[in-house]
Design a protein around this motif. Structure first.
Motif, PDB file in Angstrom:
ATOM      1  N   GLY A 197       1.057  -1.113   0.000  1.00 51.87           N
ATOM      2  CA  GLY A 197       0.205   0.293   0.011  1.00 51.87           C
ATOM      3  C   GLY A 197       0.806   1.206  -0.010  1.00 51.87           C
ATOM      4  O   GLY A 197       2.102   1.220  -0.559  1.00 51.87           O
ATOM      5  N   ASP A 235       2.726   4.389   2.392  1.00 54.99           N
ATOM      6  CA  ASP A 235       3.345   5.105   3.558  1.00 54.99           C
ATOM      7  C   ASP A 235       3.585   6.531   3.320  1.00 54.99           C
ATOM      8  O   ASP A 235       4.552   6.708   2.648  1.00 54.99           O
ATOM      9  CB  ASP A 235       4.643   4.328   4.146  1.00 54.99           C
ATOM     10  CG  ASP A 235       5.236   4.765   5.295  1.00 54.99           C
ATOM     11  OD1 ASP A 235       4.570   5.667   5.956  1.00 54.99           O
ATOM     12  OD2 ASP A 235       6.210   4.186   5.623  1.00 54.99           O
ATOM     13  N   ASP A 236       2.557   7.215   3.644  1.00 54.57           N
ATOM     14  CA  ASP A 236       2.968   8.616   3.322  1.00 54.57           C
ATOM     15  C   ASP A 236       2.949   9.059   2.046  1.00 54.57           C
ATOM     16  O   ASP A 236       3.872   9.717   1.365  1.00 54.57           O
ATOM     17  CB  ASP A 236       3.931   9.458   4.212  1.00 54.57           C
ATOM     18  CG  ASP A 236       3.982  10.747   4.295  1.00 54.57           C
ATOM     19  OD1 ASP A 236       2.870  11.392   3.876  1.00 54.57           O
ATOM     20  OD2 ASP A 236       4.943  11.245   4.657  1.00 54.57           O
ATOM     21  N   LYS A 294       2.385  -1.137   9.132  1.00 57.07           N
ATOM     22  CA  LYS A 294       1.615  -1.630   7.967  1.00 57.07           C
ATOM     23  C   LYS A 294       1.275  -0.290   6.966  1.00 57.07           C
ATOM     24  O   LYS A 294       0.765   0.507   7.754  1.00 57.07           O
ATOM     25  CB  LYS A 294       0.356  -2.146   8.531  1.00 57.07           C
ATOM     26  CG  LYS A 294       0.844  -3.884   8.855  1.00 57.07           C
ATOM     27  CD  LYS A 294      -0.602  -4.431   9.203  1.00 57.07           C
ATOM     28  CE  LYS A 294      -0.336  -5.937   9.691  1.00 57.07           C
ATOM     29  NZ  LYS A 294      -1.715  -6.715  10.100  1.00 57.07           N
ATOM     30  N   PRO A 295       1.439  -0.498   5.741  1.00 60.05           N
ATOM     31  CA  PRO A 295       0.883   0.633   5.188  1.00 60.05           C
ATOM     32  C   PRO A 295      -0.649   1.012   4.855  1.00 60.05           C
ATOM     33  O   PRO A 295      -1.199   0.004   5.259  1.00 60.05           O
ATOM     34  CB  PRO A 295       1.260   0.127   3.460  1.00 60.05           C
ATOM     35  CG  PRO A 295       1.528  -1.275   3.513  1.00 60.05           C
ATOM     36  CD  PRO A 295       1.945  -1.626   5.236  1.00 60.05           C
ATOM     37  N   THR A 296      -1.087   2.032   4.643  1.00 56.60           N
ATOM     38  CA  THR A 296      -2.402   2.344   4.645  1.00 56.60           C
ATOM     39  C   THR A 296      -3.074   2.144   3.320  1.00 56.60           C
ATOM     40  O   THR A 296      -2.109   1.786   2.112  1.00 56.60           O
ATOM     41  CB  THR A 296      -2.837   3.868   4.910  1.00 56.60           C
ATOM     42  OG1 THR A 296      -1.748   4.774   3.721  1.00 56.60           O
ATOM     43  CG2 THR A 296      -2.219   4.358   5.971  1.00 56.60           C
ATOM     44  N   SER A 297      -4.424   2.051   3.179  1.00 55.83           N
ATOM     45  CA  SER A 297      -4.907   1.445   1.888  1.00 55.83           C
ATOM     46  C   SER A 297      -4.267   0.298   1.167  1.00 55.83           C
ATOM     47  O   SER A 297      -4.045   0.198   0.144  1.00 55.83           O
ATOM     48  CB  SER A 297      -4.892   2.806   0.889  1.00 55.83           C
ATOM     49  OG  SER A 297      -5.321   3.860   1.388  1.00 55.83           O
ATOM     50  N   SER A 298      -4.023  -0.671   2.172  1.00 58.28           N
ATOM     51  CA  SER A 298      -3.075  -1.791   1.907  1.00 58.28           C
ATOM     52  C   SER A 298      -3.893  -2.978   1.358  1.00 58.28           C
ATOM     53  O   SER A 298      -5.193  -3.244   1.563  1.00 58.28           O
ATOM     54  CB  SER A 298      -2.463  -2.433   2.675  1.00 58.28           C
ATOM     55  OG  SER A 298      -2.965  -2.753   4.049  1.00 58.28           O
TER      56      SER A 298
END
Length: 543
Positions: free
Chosen positions: A226, A228-229, A281-285
């Motif tokens: 996903g 990360d920033d 954990k990344p967002t929108s993953s």
């Protein structure tokens, strides 16, 4: 009359005094030999004491040894001998002080100055390096003895322990190592680790973050993919037994260079802290759809850990085109007009705005503005400052943005008051940049302000450069004047300045106050502003 203390009583008082100093915060010496020593010794980089811990790489590897006169007399010509033979095969030792080596792993140092009671001095600066095959948790003693004029001053035992650190990165980089790669091509990150511990590990976690113009060309089923920033990122859980002292390699899959790639990089970590994994954990993953990522035992065995992070970089065989955007305006004497100037990255490559350690450090492009003679700057952009005079300005990309994306327009709006119509002449906006921009022809654009379509010498402006648009400042009324009269903006109605002519993709339309940057916003891409922030190794998690 009080009786004087005997010599025996004085000698007995010295250790008690030393113990009192320790209780008051003085560094505790190492374990001394039998008897009443005149000299004791401590070791440590930031905290002196009888023992120290050596990291398996770089950090805390230098360990100074301090000598302390705990006797009641001044000592002269102190000779110190350090026996380091107990560390053989585990740690290599380099002495950065001026000492001699009577034999291997033995250092002899002489202090020629007088050492008064209670004085301390630096005996040696020892640098420790972990040797291949070193045993995590190993502990050995350094025997430090002192003498003066053939008289023993005591011996101190100092303990050096090798840190037990769990998983440490020992392989990073990329293949190919440095040759430019064409957009659409791939680069393979290298990743490996050693379990630098006396204990096995069950779960290992991996994370990797890319610059925006890289993407993951392969996914794994035990990884989350996903953002990360706004940077592509992966976070993986490897449920696998990792043996003590064993080394493993990871195939993280190839990374693909997109069409906007130029100078790209990635950063990551390998660790054992489950809570850090959950936070990373990344967002929108989404879960990867490929095979499972595993740690493959390294046939050649462990190497000395020497990297705090996974990292690598690649240079793309790509270019970009910076374009200066000027403006052509028309107004009346005393009127305030707005010049919508700017810088455009026409691509195809995206470039970092800064190459320094902090936002704003070492910009990859610079903008300089010379305002038209006959005008006065009433308002300048927040990201511009005067450059030697009120007619010259230095401007920069917004510090909150890491990247100058392909297709992006950065506006620099200047409010200019027309003060002297007879002095009106073109100004300019100039872009300076690195070697990646091969087209220098559009790096300068004119800034033209006219009254009734005429410059100060009565001529019409010539076409050329990249035109922008202009408008009267909202809420201001231009007061008509003649000749060079300077008219102040009044109140009441609103004035408009007609846009002039210009060449290029953003030539002035001649129709009022439509800022070109509003159109540019339709093609601008979002950019991640944060630097790569990885949680540093938690030493407690390695224990």
């Amino acid at each position: 009359m009080p009786r004087p203390l005997s010599r025996t009583a004085i000698r007995a008082a010295v250790p008690a005094l030393a113990a009192g100093l320790v209780a008051l915060g003085a560094a505790a010496p190492g374990r001394a030999a039998e008897g009443d020593p005149a000299m004791t010794f401590t070791i440590g980089q930031y905290k002196e004491g009888p023992s120290t811990e050596v990291e398996p790489f770089g950090e805390f590897s230098e360990q100074p040894i301090q000598g302390h006169n705990v006797s009641g007399r001044t000592l002269k010509n102190v000779k110190v001998t350090m026996d380091l033979t107990a560390l053989k095969g585990q740690l290599a030792v380099t002495n950065q002080s001026l000492c001699t080596q009577p034999r291997e792993l033995v250092e002899a140092c002489t202090y020629g100055e007088a050492l008064k009671p209670g004085d301390s001095y630096g005996v040696a600066a020892l640098v420790f390096e972990v040797l291949p095959g070193a045993r995590p948790g190993f502990s050995g003693e350094i025997s430090v003895s002192a003498e003066a004029q053939g008289v023993s001053l005591g011996t101190t035992k100092l303990t050096v322990t090798m840190a037990d650190k769990s998983v440490l990165i020992d392989r990073t980089g990329q293949v190919p190592p440095g040759d430019p790669v064409k957009p659409g091509g791939t680069v393979r990150p290298l990743a490996g680790f050693t379990n630098f511990s006396s204990r096995p590990v069950r779960d290992v976690y991996v994370r990797l973050r890319l610059t925006p113009s890289l993407s993951f060309a392969r996914e794994y089923s035990n990884c989350e993919y996903g953002l990360d920033d706004k940077h592509p990122a992966m976070s993986c859980h490897i449920a696998q037994n990792v043996e003590p002292g064993a080394a493993y390699d990871l195939d993280l899959g190839p990374l693909r260079l997109t069409d906007s790639a130029l100078s790209e990089s990635w950063y990551g970590d390998i660790f054992v802290d489950e809570s850090a994994y959950e936070r990373s954990k990344p967002t929108s993953s989404h879960r990867g759809s490929g095979p499972e990522l595993t740690a493959v035992p390294r046939a050649s065995g462990p190497t000395i850990p020497g990297h705090a992070l996974l990292s690598g970089s690649v240079v793309a065989d790509n270019t970009l085109d910076f374009e200066a955007v000027g403006a052509t305006l028309d107004g009346k004497a005393g009127q305030v007009v707005t010049a919508h100037l700017g810088a455009r990255n026409k691509g195809p490559a995206t470039i970092k705005n800064w190459t320094g350690s902090e936002p704003g450090d070492e910009p990859t492009s610079e903008v300089r503005v010379v305002t038209p003679p006959g005008t006065t700057v009433m308002k300048a952009p927040a990201n511009c400052r005067e450059d030697g005079s009120s007619e010259r300005y230095y401007c920069w990309e917004p510090e909150a943005e890491d990247y100058f994306l392909a297709g992006k327009l950065t506006p620099f709006d200047f409010d200019l008051r027309i003060d002297k119509p007879s002095a009106l002449a073109p100004g300019k906006i100039t872009l300076s940049h690195g070697k990646e921009d091969l087209n220098k022809k559009n790096d300068i654009a004119p800034i033209i302000v006219t009254v009734d379509g005429k410059l100060g010498d009565g001529s019409a402006p010539s076409a050329g450069g990249t035109g922008g648009t202009g408008s009267a400042a909202g809420g201001a009324t231009a007061t008509p004047g003649t000749g060079d009269s300077s008219a102040s903006p009044g109140t009441g109605g609103s004035g408009t300045a007609s846009g002039g002519t210009g060449t290029g993709s953003m030539a002035a339309t001649g129709a009022g106050a439509l800022p070109w940057y509003a159109a540019g916003a339709g093609v601008a891409l979002a950019v991640g502003a944060g630097l790569f922030t990885l949680a540093r190794r938690r030493r407690t998690a390695r224990a």
